[in-house]
Design a protein around this motif. Structure first.
Motif, PDB file in Angstrom:
ATOM      1  N   PRO A  49       0.814  -1.223   0.000  1.00 35.79           N
ATOM      2  CA  PRO A  49       0.000   0.000   0.000  1.00 35.79           C
ATOM      3  C   PRO A  49       0.843   1.268   0.000  1.00 35.79           C
ATOM      4  CG  PRO A  49      -0.921  -1.602   1.504  1.00 35.79           C
ATOM      5  CD  PRO A  49       0.391  -2.183   1.040  1.00 35.79           C
ATOM      6  N   ALA A  50       0.527   2.148  -0.935  1.00 37.81           N
ATOM      7  CA  ALA A  50       1.331   3.360  -1.144  1.00 37.81           C
ATOM      8  C   ALA A  50       0.712   4.553  -0.430  1.00 37.81           C
ATOM      9  CB  ALA A  50       1.449   3.656  -2.634  1.00 37.81           C
ATOM     10  N   LYS A  51       1.566   5.479  -0.020  1.00 35.86           N
ATOM     11  CA  LYS A  51       1.124   6.760   0.539  1.00 35.86           C
ATOM     12  C   LYS A  51       0.922   7.793  -0.575  1.00 35.86           C
ATOM     13  CE  LYS A  51       1.771   5.902   5.091  1.00 35.86           C
ATOM     14  NZ  LYS A  51       0.815   6.184   6.193  1.00 35.86           N
ATOM     15  N   ALA A  52       1.753   7.687  -1.616  1.00 33.65           N
ATOM     16  CA  ALA A  52       1.715   8.663  -2.719  1.00 33.65           C
ATOM     17  C   ALA A  52       1.485   7.933  -4.037  1.00 33.65           C
ATOM     18  CB  ALA A  52       3.014   9.450  -2.774  1.00 33.65           C
ATOM     19  N   LYS A  53       0.878   8.629  -4.982  1.00 27.90           N
ATOM     20  CA  LYS A  53       0.654   8.074  -6.320  1.00 27.90           C
ATOM     21  C   LYS A  53       1.588   8.672  -7.352  1.00 27.90           C
ATOM     22  CE  LYS A  53      -4.264   6.979  -5.783  1.00 27.90           C
ATOM     23  NZ  LYS A  53      -5.636   7.247  -6.305  1.00 27.90           N
ATOM     24  N   ARG A  54       2.105   9.846  -7.053  1.00 30.56           N
ATOM     25  CA  ARG A  54       2.915  10.545  -8.051  1.00 30.56           C
ATOM     26  C   ARG A  54       3.875  11.503  -7.353  1.00 30.56           C
ATOM     27  NH1 ARG A  54      -1.939  12.706  -7.217  1.00 30.56           N
ATOM     28  NH2 ARG A  54      -2.913  10.895  -8.210  1.00 30.56           N
ATOM     29  N   LYS A  73      -3.086  21.472  -2.481  1.00 31.39           N
ATOM     30  CA  LYS A  73      -3.844  21.221  -1.247  1.00 31.39           C
ATOM     31  C   LYS A  73      -5.314  21.561  -1.437  1.00 31.39           C
ATOM     32  CE  LYS A  73      -3.548  22.046   3.727  1.00 31.39           C
ATOM     33  NZ  LYS A  73      -2.769  22.707   4.818  1.00 31.39           N
ATOM     34  N   LYS A  74      -5.593  22.668  -2.100  1.00 24.85           N
ATOM     35  CA  LYS A  74      -6.971  23.099  -2.322  1.00 24.85           C
ATOM     36  C   LYS A  74      -7.741  22.091  -3.168  1.00 24.85           C
ATOM     37  CE  LYS A  74      -7.530  26.449  -5.224  1.00 24.85           C
ATOM     38  NZ  LYS A  74      -7.500  27.800  -5.835  1.00 24.85           N
ATOM     39  N   ARG A  75      -7.063  21.446  -4.086  1.00 27.40           N
ATOM     40  CA  ARG A  75      -7.710  20.482  -4.984  1.00 27.40           C
ATOM     41  C   ARG A  75      -7.709  19.051  -4.428  1.00 27.40           C
ATOM     42  NH1 ARG A  75      -8.020  22.476 -10.421  1.00 27.40           N
ATOM     43  NH2 ARG A  75      -7.372  24.659 -10.475  1.00 27.40           N
ATOM     44  N   GLY A  76      -7.164  18.872  -3.240  1.00 29.47           N
ATOM     45  CA  GLY A  76      -7.111  17.542  -2.652  1.00 29.47           C
ATOM     46  C   GLY A  76      -6.052  16.645  -3.252  1.00 29.47           C
ATOM     47  N   LEU A  77      -5.129  17.237  -3.996  1.00 25.65           N
ATOM     48  CA  LEU A  77      -4.081  16.461  -4.660  1.00 25.65           C
ATOM     49  C   LEU A  77      -2.840  16.279  -3.799  1.00 25.65           C
ATOM     50  CD1 LEU A  77      -4.239  17.984  -8.264  1.00 25.65           C
ATOM     51  CD2 LEU A  77      -4.665  15.590  -7.671  1.00 25.65           C
ATOM     52  N   LEU A  78      -2.659  17.143  -2.806  1.00 24.41           N
ATOM     53  CA  LEU A  78      -1.433  17.074  -2.010  1.00 24.41           C
ATOM     54  C   LEU A  78      -1.390  15.802  -1.162  1.00 24.41           C
ATOM     55  CD1 LEU A  78       1.166  18.665  -1.502  1.00 24.41           C
ATOM     56  CD2 LEU A  78       0.035  19.796   0.423  1.00 24.41           C
ATOM     57  N   GLU A  79      -2.543  15.235  -0.860  1.00 21.14           N
ATOM     58  CA  GLU A  79      -2.587  14.024  -0.043  1.00 21.14           C
ATOM     59  C   GLU A  79      -1.842  12.870  -0.685  1.00 21.14           C
ATOM     60  OE1 GLU A  79      -6.578  13.022   0.867  1.00 21.14           O
ATOM     61  OE2 GLU A  79      -7.037  14.921   1.862  1.00 21.14           O
ATOM     62  N   ASP A  80      -1.946  12.731  -2.013  1.00 20.94           N
ATOM     63  CA  ASP A  80      -1.282  11.608  -2.670  1.00 20.94           C
ATOM     64  C   ASP A  80      -0.283  12.046  -3.742  1.00 20.94           C
ATOM     65  OD1 ASP A  80      -3.051  12.464  -4.608  1.00 20.94           O
ATOM     66  OD2 ASP A  80      -4.257  10.637  -4.633  1.00 20.94           O
ATOM     67  N   THR A  81       0.116  13.322  -3.690  1.00 22.91           N
ATOM     68  CA  THR A  81       1.181  13.823  -4.553  1.00 22.91           C
ATOM     69  C   THR A  81       2.347  14.243  -3.673  1.00 22.91           C
ATOM     70  OG1 THR A  81      -0.405  14.645  -6.195  1.00 22.91           O
ATOM     71  CG2 THR A  81       1.835  15.522  -6.303  1.00 22.91           C
ATOM     72  N   GLY A  83       1.951  13.584   0.010  1.00 22.82           N
ATOM     73  CA  GLY A  83       2.369  12.235  -0.335  1.00 22.82           C
ATOM     74  C   GLY A  83       2.752  11.334   0.809  1.00 22.82           C
ATOM     75  N   GLY A  84       2.198  11.554   2.005  1.00 24.72           N
ATOM     76  CA  GLY A  84       2.443  10.636   3.105  1.00 24.72           C
ATOM     77  C   GLY A  84       3.586  10.994   4.028  1.00 24.72           C
ATOM     78  N   HIS A  96      12.013   5.950   7.859  1.00 24.53           N
ATOM     79  CA  HIS A  96      10.629   5.780   8.304  1.00 24.53           C
ATOM     80  C   HIS A  96      10.156   6.935   9.179  1.00 24.53           C
ATOM     81  CE1 HIS A  96       9.948   1.731   6.680  1.00 24.53           C
ATOM     82  NE2 HIS A  96      11.201   1.462   7.022  1.00 24.53           N
ATOM     83  N   ASP A  97      11.102   7.640   9.820  1.00 23.21           N
ATOM     84  CA  ASP A  97      10.712   8.753  10.694  1.00 23.21           C
ATOM     85  C   ASP A  97      10.094   9.921   9.929  1.00 23.21           C
ATOM     86  OD1 ASP A  97      11.576   7.392  12.904  1.00 23.21           O
ATOM     87  OD2 ASP A  97      13.521   8.364  13.007  1.00 23.21           O
ATOM     88  N   LEU A  98      10.301   9.956   8.615  1.00 21.84           N
ATOM     89  CA  LEU A  98       9.719  11.028   7.796  1.00 21.84           C
ATOM     90  C   LEU A  98       8.270  10.733   7.415  1.00 21.84           C
ATOM     91  CD1 LEU A  98      12.610  11.720   5.233  1.00 21.84           C
ATOM     92  CD2 LEU A  98      12.213  12.821   7.436  1.00 21.84           C
ATOM     93  N   ILE A  99       7.858   9.492   7.568  1.00 22.66           N
ATOM     94  CA  ILE A  99       6.571   9.051   7.042  1.00 22.66           C
ATOM     95  C   ILE A  99       5.479   9.205   8.100  1.00 22.66           C
ATOM     96  CG2 ILE A  99       5.335   7.085   6.066  1.00 22.66           C
ATOM     97  CD1 ILE A  99       8.059   6.054   5.058  1.00 22.66           C
ATOM     98  N   ALA A 100       4.378   9.791   7.685  1.00 27.25           N
ATOM     99  CA  ALA A 100       3.260  10.022   8.606  1.00 27.25           C
ATOM    100  C   ALA A 100       2.581   8.727   8.995  1.00 27.25           C
ATOM    101  CB  ALA A 100       2.257  10.973   7.944  1.00 27.25           C
TER     102      ALA A 100
END
Length: 486
Positions: free
Chosen positions: A62-67, A377-385, A419-420, A482-486
């Motif tokens: 399972p990935a945190k980011a897609k791109r 962020k406004k477009r909801g893209l920052l979550e997986d970019t 991106g996680g 791993h410490d960088l990952i949310a």
């Protein structure tokens, strides 16, 4: 009589099959065997490119980011003048201090005594975290609560060419696949009508096309370059995808005829190379319909253009590039690189003298980068970019000549967003002067491994067999932070 004929025929064949004749007659067979082996290897390497080589693939976990959007600051921005505040430099400005194994490129430097040089810009605290950012980057400063700062970067190479190549490919001087190509190979594209890896306005210097090369990976995973360094962003476009001689209906008929001819040629054969060629033609056709729209910014609102600074002369060029990157990420391009670079021997952030020129480059990039973060962020893209900002190395905390700073691969800053990765977070530290990473050190191999991990790719398993061995982006090194990952 029949027996005599058989006897004569047998003697004749035995004469033909003496040692010399046997070698001569079977030499082509040896060549055929060798060719078959090479063809099999070629077939294996192209098997992944059959059907649709860029089709989206499942991550390994399972990935945190897609791109990824990589904002490359070529030349080495100074960490001690931007995001890594060191008050001791102001306190001891102009004093001599001994630095262990200090690297010196400027002529006339001798010994280990160097003159400390304070930052030329004031630092201020921003956000709830109070992270200190210099006046070079007031817009990025407003976004610190979205950012994950890595203050303990270090890398291989001390000159621009090798270090730039290392940042992109994980190798100093060998031709290896770029990071974007590895990601393209591992995951494909989210949009079958577009390339999986695009680099905007790349430089022809300091690695040039090798920085977005597929190397020994199948050619379909090479980066698609649009524009070039020092060219106006108004001229950035996909080349050779439009036919000026025929209208759309005629081109559709031509394409359908080409598909029928290719299918007839392919028949029932399992020819991976031919399938890959056919697939590339079909991707090119689909790109004619979709790619030009990506670069048409006339669809964007006036407020969006202002957000990226496209309404101002100093920020228009890089702002347009960042907005193009958002549009590509939005449409499923897997890896987009935006280059702030030039084609000269002295890259833009490379101030060996006149450090005040950093202000020119910061002015050109600060608002566009902040605008990109806000827009995603406004477009909801920052979550997986995953947004990644940084150069090939940093700069020294001591002076070179009267008013410059030399290269510093021992300790510098990159930042990540979305991106996680953790928000409002800073990781690692350089020494009290900002010269060398000393706490939670992150090597460039480690950063590569971490970015691949965020995309759902195991850097040790993402391999490709070439020349008798398995290759990977991180070679035989790299650890996930791993410490960088949310």
């Amino acid at each position: 009589m029949c027996l005599n004929f058989v006897k004569q025929w047998s003697e004749h064949m035995m004469n033909l099959l003496n040692r010399r004749n046997w070698l001569a007659s079977t030499a082509c067979g040896f060549g055929s065997l060798a060719f078959h082996g090479l063809a099999s290897a070629e077939s294996d390497s192209l098997a992944v490119a059959s059907e649709n080589p860029l089709a989206a693939k499942q991550p390994m976990f399972p990935a945190k980011a897609k791109r990824v959007i990589f904002l490359f600051m070529q030349g080495g921005p100074s960490q001690v003048d931007s995001f890594d505040y060191k008050p001791i430099l102001e306190k001891h400005h102009g004093e001599k201090f001994e630095f262990r194994d200090a690297r010196k490129m400027a002529r006339g430097n001798s010994g280990d005594q160097e003159t400390l040089m304070k930052p030329l810009w004031k630092f201020r605290q921003y956000g709830e975290t109070g992270h200190a950012v210099s006046d070079l980057f007031p817009h990025i400063g407003q976004r610190v609560d979205d950012l994950c700062f890595v203050h303990s970067m270090h890398t291989n190479g001390v000159a621009h060419g090798p270090s730039t190549l290392f940042l992109h490919t994980g190798a100093l001087n060998l031709i290896r696949p770029s990071m974007g190509s590895w990601i393209n190979y591992g995951l494909g594209t989210e949009n079958n009508n577009l390339p999986g890896f695009v680099t905007i306005s790349p430089s022809s210097a300091n690695g040039g096309p090798r920085n977005y090369s597929n190397s020994f990976l199948p050619a379909c995973y090479q980066g698609t370059a649009i524009g070039r360094a020092e060219q106006s962003s108004h001229q950035v476009k996909f080349r050779h995808i439009q036919n000026p001689f025929f209208d759309q209906p005629v081109q559709e008929k031509q394409f359908q005829l080409l598909r029928e001819l290719n299918a007839s040629q392919l028949g029932s054969r399992q020819d991976s190379e031919l399938e890959a060629v056919i697939s590339s033609y079909e991707l090119a056709w689909r790109m004619q319909m979709h790619a030009p729209q990506l670069l048409d910014l006339s669809e964007e609102s006036e407020s969006t253009m202002k957000l990226y600074g496209i309404d101002q002369k100093e920020t228009e060029d890089f702002g347009r590039q960042c907005l193009m990157a958002r549009r590509m990420a939005e449409q499923g391009v897997r890896f987009v690189q935006v280059n702030y670079s030039d084609n000269g021997s002295n890259p833009r952030w490379d101030q060996h003298s006149k450090m005040e020129r950093h202000a020119i480059h910061a002015k050109a990039t600060d608002q566009p980068v902040a605008g990109l973060l806000i827009d995603l962020k406004k477009r909801g893209l920052l979550e997986d970019t995953l947004v990644w900002w940084g150069g090939e190395f940093g700069r020294n905390p001591f002076s070179q000549g009267a008013d410059g700073r030399d290269h510093n691969p021992k300790g510098f800053t990159h930042f990540l967003a979305g991106g996680g990765v953790k928000q409002a977070f800073k990781y690692g530290a350089t020494d009290e002067f900002g010269h060398e990473a000393v706490e939670n050190k992150i090597h460039m191999h480690d950063l590569h491994a971490t970015i691949l991990h965020l995309l759902g790719l195991d850097h040790e398993r993402l391999t490709y067999r070439h020349a008798g061995r398995d290759f990977r982006l991180t070679d035989v090194e790299g650890h996930v932070a791993h410490d960088l990952i949310a």
